[in-house]
Design a protein around this motif. Structure first.
Motif, PDB file in Angstrom:
ATOM      1  N   THR A 144      14.335 -31.680   4.905  1.00 28.18           N
ATOM      2  CA  THR A 144      12.689 -31.578   5.324  1.00 28.18           C
ATOM      3  C   THR A 144      11.959 -30.759   4.032  1.00 28.18           C
ATOM      4  OG1 THR A 144      13.107 -29.466   6.462  1.00 28.18           O
ATOM      5  CG2 THR A 144      13.293 -31.633   7.765  1.00 28.18           C
ATOM      6  N   ARG A 145      13.050 -30.069   3.457  1.00 27.28           N
ATOM      7  CA  ARG A 145      12.301 -29.231   2.141  1.00 27.28           C
ATOM      8  C   ARG A 145      12.160 -29.955   0.916  1.00 27.28           C
ATOM      9  NH1 ARG A 145      11.274 -23.719   3.356  1.00 27.28           N
ATOM     10  NH2 ARG A 145      11.339 -23.485   5.800  1.00 27.28           N
ATOM     11  N   PHE A 146      12.856 -31.054   0.799  1.00 28.37           N
ATOM     12  CA  PHE A 146      12.824 -31.728  -0.314  1.00 28.37           C
ATOM     13  C   PHE A 146      11.599 -32.201  -0.529  1.00 28.37           C
ATOM     14  CE2 PHE A 146      12.940 -35.961  -2.707  1.00 28.37           C
ATOM     15  CZ  PHE A 146      13.708 -35.705  -3.602  1.00 28.37           C
ATOM     16  N   PRO A 147      11.142 -31.922  -2.079  1.00 25.69           N
ATOM     17  CA  PRO A 147       9.818 -32.298  -2.581  1.00 25.69           C
ATOM     18  C   PRO A 147       9.464 -33.838  -2.702  1.00 25.69           C
ATOM     19  CG  PRO A 147      11.119 -31.656  -4.469  1.00 25.69           C
ATOM     20  CD  PRO A 147      11.970 -31.398  -3.213  1.00 25.69           C
ATOM     21  N   ARG A 148       9.035 -34.546  -1.380  1.00 24.11           N
ATOM     22  CA  ARG A 148       8.853 -35.651  -1.416  1.00 24.11           C
ATOM     23  C   ARG A 148       7.748 -36.213  -2.257  1.00 24.11           C
ATOM     24  NH1 ARG A 148      10.073 -33.947   3.710  1.00 24.11           N
ATOM     25  NH2 ARG A 148       7.693 -34.045   4.316  1.00 24.11           N
ATOM     26  N   THR A 341      22.041 -31.354  -3.315  1.00 22.88           N
ATOM     27  CA  THR A 341      21.041 -30.703  -3.940  1.00 22.88           C
ATOM     28  C   THR A 341      19.791 -31.495  -3.643  1.00 22.88           C
ATOM     29  OG1 THR A 341      21.686 -31.942  -5.866  1.00 22.88           O
ATOM     30  CG2 THR A 341      22.375 -29.603  -6.034  1.00 22.88           C
ATOM     31  N   LEU A 342      19.971 -33.081  -3.561  1.00 22.58           N
ATOM     32  CA  LEU A 342      18.681 -33.528  -3.161  1.00 22.58           C
ATOM     33  C   LEU A 342      18.664 -34.121  -1.659  1.00 22.58           C
ATOM     34  CD1 LEU A 342      18.129 -35.642  -6.447  1.00 22.58           C
ATOM     35  CD2 LEU A 342      17.017 -33.372  -5.914  1.00 22.58           C
ATOM     36  N   HIS A 392      13.869 -26.851  -7.447  1.00 19.39           N
ATOM     37  CA  HIS A 392      14.206 -27.038  -6.198  1.00 19.39           C
ATOM     38  C   HIS A 392      15.602 -26.335  -5.864  1.00 19.39           C
ATOM     39  CE1 HIS A 392      14.894 -29.260  -2.317  1.00 19.39           C
ATOM     40  NE2 HIS A 392      15.919 -29.858  -2.659  1.00 19.39           N
ATOM     41  N   ILE A 393      16.495 -26.370  -6.695  1.00 25.20           N
ATOM     42  CA  ILE A 393      17.881 -25.777  -6.567  1.00 25.20           C
ATOM     43  C   ILE A 393      17.529 -24.096  -6.193  1.00 25.20           C
ATOM     44  CG2 ILE A 393      19.963 -24.947  -7.579  1.00 25.20           C
ATOM     45  CD1 ILE A 393      20.283 -27.774  -8.696  1.00 25.20           C
ATOM     46  N   ARG A 394      16.695 -23.606  -7.081  1.00 25.89           N
ATOM     47  CA  ARG A 394      16.434 -22.203  -6.937  1.00 25.89           C
ATOM     48  C   ARG A 394      15.787 -22.008  -5.801  1.00 25.89           C
ATOM     49  NH1 ARG A 394      14.597 -22.919 -12.425  1.00 25.89           N
ATOM     50  NH2 ARG A 394      12.579 -22.969 -11.720  1.00 25.89           N
ATOM     51  N   ARG A 395      14.906 -22.720  -5.266  1.00 22.33           N
ATOM     52  CA  ARG A 395      14.337 -22.379  -3.916  1.00 22.33           C
ATOM     53  C   ARG A 395      15.135 -22.569  -2.860  1.00 22.33           C
ATOM     54  NH1 ARG A 395       9.764 -25.693  -6.205  1.00 22.33           N
ATOM     55  NH2 ARG A 395      10.935 -27.576  -5.183  1.00 22.33           N
ATOM     56  N   MET A 396      15.806 -23.645  -2.818  1.00 21.48           N
ATOM     57  CA  MET A 396      16.850 -23.869  -1.879  1.00 21.48           C
ATOM     58  C   MET A 396      17.978 -22.806  -1.774  1.00 21.48           C
ATOM     59  SD  MET A 396      15.286 -26.214  -0.364  1.00 21.48           S
ATOM     60  CE  MET A 396      16.207 -26.562   0.848  1.00 21.48           C
TER      61      MET A 396
END
Length: 506
Positions: A144-148, A341-342, A392-396
């Motif tokens: 749900t946090r993937f930058p769709r 990661t994605l 995205h990796i840094r945020r997750m």
């Protein structure tokens, strides 16, 4: 152009067409449509072609088709909507119709050959879960946090004017832009020694392992696998006829059996390891153990397959460099994935191959799997080149670190510090909750599933008879506010089989 319904009816009317039938054509057509409705080939609410169109498709008069339609309408098999057409009616529950048809077919059909012994064994030990989302499903990121929106913008722009070659089959190991992006990321983030020519894009780790075993192994050869180890590797090796030798892991990772240091035991063809974050226990392979493993593989002609499935998510300390990068031209095949990661549904991974194998693997990959998805590869490549992947990796990493801390605190508070497996490191997407030796972790996992909590029993990850009892708890996909309530439900499933030391009432 014929409709799908027209194709179906022509096949059932026979190769000579309706004119060759002995009984009246209108009656034959009616019976053919009726049979297709009854066996489910024409399901409820299927729109039948207009009578004029179907007549032209079948080479019949329109009156013949109209007779069939009117008879079906009178008997309730179809219904007509003014201005819309003729539709198959729900004359009986679809499941009932299909069941009756299946019963009739099974009564008439001869017995069919069964599964092969290895196929039956694969199904008997199947471990893939039918549910892949929810607390505490291991190995699943927070999709749900993937930058769709950002990803969709890139994909939409590329689809507006795609390169024609992107819509054909893929050859040469994947889109060059993506191979370059993967190589650049791995050199910096994982200390992998590679360039784009050594990278092969796959449809996940399973396909990569399958290709390795097919090209480098023969039935009857040995493979060392970690004990415990990822269940997916076992099915692939089993189906290829590779004999698995479970090798225990300790706090330093895979242990090289003593008899292989000094005795004449045959060397394995493959050594499968997860050195940066052992799956499922979480140990990090020590530097001395890595050196010893590389030396052993080089001197005995073995291939090390390094599965680096979630190394991007380390929440404290320094990053753990890859095993592959420790030596130039090491006997290591490095395998990674974008599933963590994605998102898993992307079905995209990668391999880094020794230069001597790269061309052969790229050709074999095209021969065996007829790869494609080049527009998707182009989208991921731009996503990486633009910096969105690293961001995205840094945020997750921050998000998953918080969630792990919450779950670990709950476990220590209510079950004691010893409830967390001692090999666990502050990394990855799951924790291992230890259980007493007499606990039935399979039954506990099943009970948790009935209460809506998804966990995996640790004992199912062992090949040998000596197993440890425990539960794998994934925290990555669970919002912080839901971790506590879900953990309370899990505590109820443990009963008196949970670790008792330091346990408090929930």
């Amino acid at each position: 152009m014929r409709s799908i319904c027209g194709d179906l009816l022509l096949q059932r009317l026979g190769p000579e067409g309706p004119a060759a039938l002995a009984r009246p054509i209108n009656r034959s057509l009616y019976e053919c449509i009726r049979a297709a409705i009854l066996d489910g080939s024409l399901g409820p609410q299927t729109r039948l072609p207009p009578s004029r169109d179907l007549a032209a498709e079948l080479g019949l008069s329109r009156n013949t088709v109209m007779f069939a339609y009117e008879q079906l309408l009178a008997e309730g098999y179809v219904h007509a909507r003014t201005g819309s057409g003729t539709f198959v009616a729900a004359t009986a529950p679809e499941a009932y119709l299909n069941a009756k048809a299946a019963e009739a077919k099974s009564a008439q059909a001869p017995s069919m050959p069964g599964l092969s012994p290895r196929g039956a064994e694969l199904l008997a030990n199947a471990s893939a879960s039918p549910s892949q989302w929810g607390a505490f499903m291991p190995g699943v990121p927070d999709v749900t946090r993937f930058p769709r929106r950002r990803y969709a913008q890139i994909a939409a722009r590329l689809w507006r004017n795609p390169v024609p070659a992107w819509l054909s089959y893929c050859h040469g190991g994947g889109l060059p832009a993506l191979r370059e992006a993967v190589a650049a990321h791995l050199r910096v983030a994982r200390s992998v020694q590679c360039d784009a020519s050594q990278v092969l894009i796959t449809e996940g780790i399973h396909q990569g392992i399958d290709l390795v075993v097919r090209l480098l192994g023969m039935p009857g050869e040995q493979a060392w696998v970690e004990e415990p180890s990822y269940w997916g590797i076992r099915g692939l090796l089993q189906m290829s006829g590779i004999h698995m030798v479970p090798v225990p892991v300790d706090e330093e990772g895979l242990t090289i059996p003593a008899q292989h240091h000094s005795g004449p035991c045959p060397a394995p063809r493959f050594i499968f390891v997860t050195p940066s974050h052992q799956y499922p226990l979480g140990a990090v392979m020590s530097l001395n153990r890595r050196r010893a493993l590389l030396e052993y593989a080089r001197s005995h002609g073995s291939w090390i397959v390094e599965d680096d499935y979630d190394s991007e998510f380390r929440f404290s300390g320094h990053p753990i460099p890859s095993l592959q990068g420790m030596q130039t031209e090491a006997p290591v095949i490095y395998i990674g994935t974008f599933s963590k990661t994605l998102f898993p549904g992307l079905r995209m991974g990668y391999m880094v191959l020794p230069r001597t194998l790269a061309d052969a693997f790229q050709t074999a990959h095209s021969e065996l799997y007829r790869a494609g998805h080049l527009v998707t590869q182009a989208t991921v490549a731009e996503f990486m080149h633009a910096g969105d992947f690293a961001a995205h990796i840094r945020r997750m990493r921050l998000l998953y670190g918080r969630r792990r801390a919450i779950l670990a605190d709950l476990i220590e508070r209510y079950l004691g510090a010893n409830a967390l497996h001692r090999y666990g490191s502050n990394a990855g997407l799951h924790l291992v909750l230890c259980l007493p030796d007499d606990a039935d972790d399979v039954a506990i996992a099943q009970e948790a599933g009935r209460r809506g909590i998804l966990v995996r029993p640790l004992s199912r990850y062992f090949l040998g008879n000596v197993v440890q009892r425990g539960l794998l708890l994934g925290y990555a996909g669970v919002p912080e506010e839901e971790i506590g309530p879900a953990f309370e439900i899990l505590l109820g499933c443990l009963g008196d089989k949970g670790p008792s030391r330091g346990r408090r009432s929930a």
